[in-house]
Design a protein around this motif. Structure first.
Motif, PDB file in Angstrom:
ATOM      1  N   UNK A 161       0.830  -1.194   0.000  1.00  0.00           N
ATOM      2  CA  UNK A 161       0.000   0.000   0.000  1.00  0.00           C
ATOM      3  C   UNK A 161       0.862   1.241   0.000  1.00  0.00           C
ATOM      4  N   UNK A 162       0.221   2.382   0.151  1.00  0.00           N
ATOM      5  CA  UNK A 162       0.937   3.654   0.188  1.00  0.00           C
ATOM      6  C   UNK A 162       0.210   4.593   1.129  1.00  0.00           C
ATOM      7  N   UNK A 163       0.960   5.404   1.853  1.00  0.00           N
ATOM      8  CA  UNK A 163       0.400   6.428   2.722  1.00  0.00           C
ATOM      9  C   UNK A 163       1.389   7.577   2.812  1.00  0.00           C
ATOM     10  N   UNK A 164       0.874   8.789   2.751  1.00  0.00           N
ATOM     11  CA  UNK A 164       1.742   9.955   2.818  1.00  0.00           C
ATOM     12  C   UNK A 164       2.773  10.007   1.716  1.00  0.00           C
ATOM     13  N   UNK A 165       2.451   9.416   0.549  1.00  0.00           N
ATOM     14  CA  UNK A 165       3.389   9.420  -0.560  1.00  0.00           C
ATOM     15  C   UNK A 165       4.476   8.379  -0.459  1.00  0.00           C
ATOM     16  N   UNK A 166       4.424   7.504   0.543  1.00  0.00           N
ATOM     17  CA  UNK A 166       5.445   6.477   0.744  1.00  0.00           C
ATOM     18  C   UNK A 166       4.830   5.090   0.617  1.00  0.00           C
ATOM     19  N   UNK A 177      -7.732   7.419   5.036  1.00  0.00           N
ATOM     20  CA  UNK A 177      -7.846   5.970   5.026  1.00  0.00           C
ATOM     21  C   UNK A 177      -6.534   5.302   4.667  1.00  0.00           C
ATOM     22  N   UNK A 178      -6.518   3.982   4.796  1.00  0.00           N
ATOM     23  CA  UNK A 178      -5.308   3.208   4.558  1.00  0.00           C
ATOM     24  C   UNK A 178      -5.726   1.874   3.953  1.00  0.00           C
ATOM     25  N   UNK A 179      -5.103   1.500   2.847  1.00  0.00           N
ATOM     26  CA  UNK A 179      -5.425   0.245   2.176  1.00  0.00           C
ATOM     27  C   UNK A 179      -4.139  -0.471   1.810  1.00  0.00           C
ATOM     28  N   UNK A 180      -4.108  -1.775   2.073  1.00  0.00           N
ATOM     29  CA  UNK A 180      -2.977  -2.615   1.680  1.00  0.00           C
ATOM     30  C   UNK A 180      -3.546  -3.858   1.006  1.00  0.00           C
ATOM     31  N   UNK A 181      -3.087  -4.129  -0.207  1.00  0.00           N
ATOM     32  CA  UNK A 181      -3.662  -5.202  -1.016  1.00  0.00           C
ATOM     33  C   UNK A 181      -2.598  -6.252  -1.322  1.00  0.00           C
ATOM     34  N   UNK A 182      -2.992  -7.514  -1.211  1.00  0.00           N
ATOM     35  CA  UNK A 182      -2.096  -8.611  -1.525  1.00  0.00           C
ATOM     36  C   UNK A 182      -2.689  -9.540  -2.553  1.00  0.00           C
TER      37      UNK A 182
END
Length: 692
Positions: free
Chosen positions: A306-311, A342-347
């Motif tokens: 995923x990505x958050x804050x451009x990282x 929000x925050x998303x992480x996909x596998x």
């Protein structure tokens, strides 16, 4: 029978094969819902192809609109030829049926006609570029001249074909005799899209269907309305709309029930991925915040990106058999931006999400290691509130209106170390239902849409004094019968509750349970509670019973303030005989490596565990008593670290400390986790005494 060459036009055959693969291949034993909308057609069409026009053109290769009432005769002829063959594949009517469902999926009030006018939608689906005159003529042929009757016959025949295959191609969700006659067939398939079926798995999981079974169709639909009354829960707007539409509920009710019966216990997304939730966790004592991912049944290990804050970030999740949380490596630091966006992480197998929030409710969770964000406020339980600046005045007004006294707002300086710009409120609890419901209305829906009043998705029994919990989940000590918790809907609702089949009373459903111990005394044996179409059973016993007594219990009783061994029946044995606002003693678990009494001066006194009682040889007593007046706290060092128990409230007034005091405090102050609001004051006093 031999396979027969149907000689279908190539473009019609191509859509027949695509739809067969989409709806029937690999669906053994599963309900088949032939939902079709524009996004589905785009996925099935060739690259660059206009899906609606391509499907309509393919259908018109067999459907001659100019023949009026007989326009579908060629499709019926091909179907008749198919029936002479092996019938090992679906009937060659799928493109026509798909087009009829596409029309049903767009049945909303719009410029194309009144909401109920299905035939205009179907006409436009068949002739996407037709003039108003052509559309009206086609509508007249379909409805007034009865051409659509042939489409209804196609639906009936595919329904029977699915049943004849004994589940090899799934199970039919097509109604046998739809209430709204002919258009009821496609309408029944247009109610639940792929994303809605995925959202239903979350609802089924919340109801614990794999353990408790599936309620009747009427109760299941009613409870689904309860679950969606404050937020969509991931369902499409169309699905939420039809939940309250009396015209379609007769189709929706059995369909949802069939999906529930066939559910395999997996919570998934529309893409078929396992759905996981990212939760925020706090340690108020240490001033730290982190993310956790609660585990779900049978979820696999996976690597999520995923990505958050451009990282960008990658996180490894691994099931932990000893915890309700995944083991995680690589989750990003907590930042206000993640709460806002929000925050998303996909596998490859799973997707984990944290929904954007400007207002959060936290509850204590041992596996999370502190306070964890939750989606419900539970009566009587302590919570922590987290509020963005724009909602802070309303949150404080709600707390002043409804919360029990004792809540406090953390200083902005300390709160900013965990979440910059957010306010944190601790010691929050509620014991007034009406006040809390009124206070919740103060919070804007955009901020509190992810919060609901604590309840259940179906009636359940809670609390009480259970017996033999390791052997039975529904046996209770006489006088300690369970409470009934009812689902709470969008509007106030009254529920008739029936006890033992002959005693009934109407209760207002609320977040506060109904204490059934007050309706006793109960005879020993089985009892039933009926509510919302459910029948719950509990068993009342006066004690453990002669057939089995836990070692030593039968001969122990409380006499004149002392625990003694007695062979006389009638003594108070194993019961809670009175309520004390401030009991004089605290039960402490045995087996600590070290035990220290701490007074308000910060000085420590070693505490030795008392010897085991001798009047019950062979009985293992796991606890011993410590009087509250022996100090302010009890510190114990165990295999997993230091633990603290408050004995009595007292503000710290540290004095000169000795070597043992310094050693224990230096270890305990940095490792003890406690939700008790006094403990941070003692830690701060120790840090001042240590010169930090």
């Amino acid at each position: 029978m031999q396979a027969i060459d149907l000689s279908l036009p190539p473009d019609y055959l191509r859509w027949q094969e695509r739809l067969t693969h989409e709806f029937f291949d690999g669906r053994e034993g599963q309900p088949v819902v032939m939902f079709v909308e524009l996004d589905d057609l785009r996925r099935l069409a060739d690259p660059g192809e206009d899906p609606v026009r391509a499907l309509a053109a393919a259908v018109r290769r067999l459907v001659d609109i100019s023949r009026g009432a007989s326009m579908f005769s060629e499709v019926l002829r091909v179907e008749t030829v198919w029936r002479r063959g092996t019938q090992d594949r679906p009937p060659p009517t799928l493109p026509v049926l798909a087009l009829s469902v596409l029309a049903a999926s767009e049945m909303r009030s719009d410029a194309s006609g009144a909401r109920h006018n299905y035939y205009i939608r179907f006409s436009r689906a068949l002739l996407p570029d037709g003039s108003d005159t052509e559309i009206e003529s086609l509508r007249h042929s379909l409805r007034e001249r009865g051409a659509f009757t042939d489409v209804a016959v196609m639906w009936q025949r595919i329904h029977h074909w699915i049943g004849e295959q004994a589940g090899a191609f799934g199970t039919s969700t097509i109604p046998e005799n739809p209430e709204r006659s002919r258009i009821g067939y496609p309408l029944s398939q247009a109610l639940i899209r792929r994303s809605d079926r995925a959202a239903l798995t979350r609802f089924f999981d919340r109801m614990h269907l794999t353990r408790r079974g599936v309620p009747c169709p009427e109760a299941l639909l009613a409870l689904l309305k309860v679950w969606t009354h404050r937020r969509s829960q991931g369902f499409s707007d169309r699905f939420v709309e039809v939940l309250d539409d009396p015209d379609v509920q007769d189709y929706l009710r059995p369909l949802i029930h069939e999906l529930a019966v066939a559910w395999d216990g997996r919570v998934i997304t529309a893409e078929g991925l396992r759905r996981l939730e990212i939760r925020l966790a706090f340690d108020l004592d240490r001033g730290s915040a982190w993310w956790v991912i609660p585990a779900v049944s049978d979820a696999p290990s996976d690597i999520l990106s995923g990505a958050t804050g451009g990282t960008d970030f990658s996180v490894l999740i691994t099931p932990d058999p000893y915890s309700s949380m995944f083991e995680t490596e690589g989750l990003p630091p907590v930042a206000p931006e993640a709460l806002t966006h929000g925050l998303t992480a996909r596998g490859r197998l799973c997707v984990a999400e944290f929904q954007p929030a400007r207002f959060l409710v936290m509850a204590g969770n041992a596996d999370a290691g502190g306070w964890m964000s939750v989606d419900a406020i539970q009566a009587y339980e302590e919570h922590v509130f987290v509020a963005a600046p724009e909602v802070r005045p309303l949150v404080e007004r709600a707390l002043e209106m409804a919360a029990d006294s004792g809540w406090k707002r953390m200083s902005d300086e300390i709160a900013s170390e965990m979440l910059d710009g957010y306010s944190i409120y601790y010691g929050v609890s509620f014991s007034d239902r009406d006040a809390l419901e009124e206070a919740m209305r103060l919070l804007p829906a955009s901020f509190a849409s992810n919060i609901r009043l604590g309840t259940t998705a179906r009636p359940r029994l809670i609390n009480g004094l259970p017996l033999h919990r390791n052997l039975s989940r529904n046996t209770y000590l006489a006088g300690g019968e369970p409470d009934l918790e009812l689902p709470v809907g969008a509007e106030p609702r009254d529920v008739e509750v029936v006890l033992d089949g002959d005693r009934s009373q109407v209760f207002r459903a609320s977040m506060f349970p109904i204490p059934f111990c007050r309706f006793g005394p109960y005879e020993e044996g089985d009892h039933t509670i009926g509510a919302d179409g459910e029948t719950l059973t509990f068993v009342v016993r006066p004690g453990s019973g002669g057939a089995y007594e836990p070692p030593g219990v039968g001969g122990l009783s409380w006499q004149d303030g002392e625990l003694v061994r007695s062979d006389e029946r009638g003594d108070v044995c194993g019961a809670w005989t009175e309520e004390l606002d401030d009991p004089e003693v605290v039960l402490i678990r045995r087996g600590a490596v070290e035990s220290w009494l701490v007074d308000r001066s910060g000085r420590l006194t070693a505490l030795e565990e008392p010897a085991l009682p001798t009047f019950a040889p062979g009985v293992l007593f796991m606890y011993f008593e410590v009087r509250r007046d022996r100090g302010a706290w009890l510190l114990q060092k165990r295999s997993k670290g230091w633990q603290v128990t408050r004995l009595r409230p007292a503000e710290p007034a540290f004095q000169a400390l000795g070597p043992d005091d310094f050693r224990v405090w230096s270890e305990a102050a940095v490792s003890v986790r406690s939700a008790d609001r006094l403990w941070p004051l003692y830690v701060a006093a120790w840090e001042r005494a240590d010169g930090r």
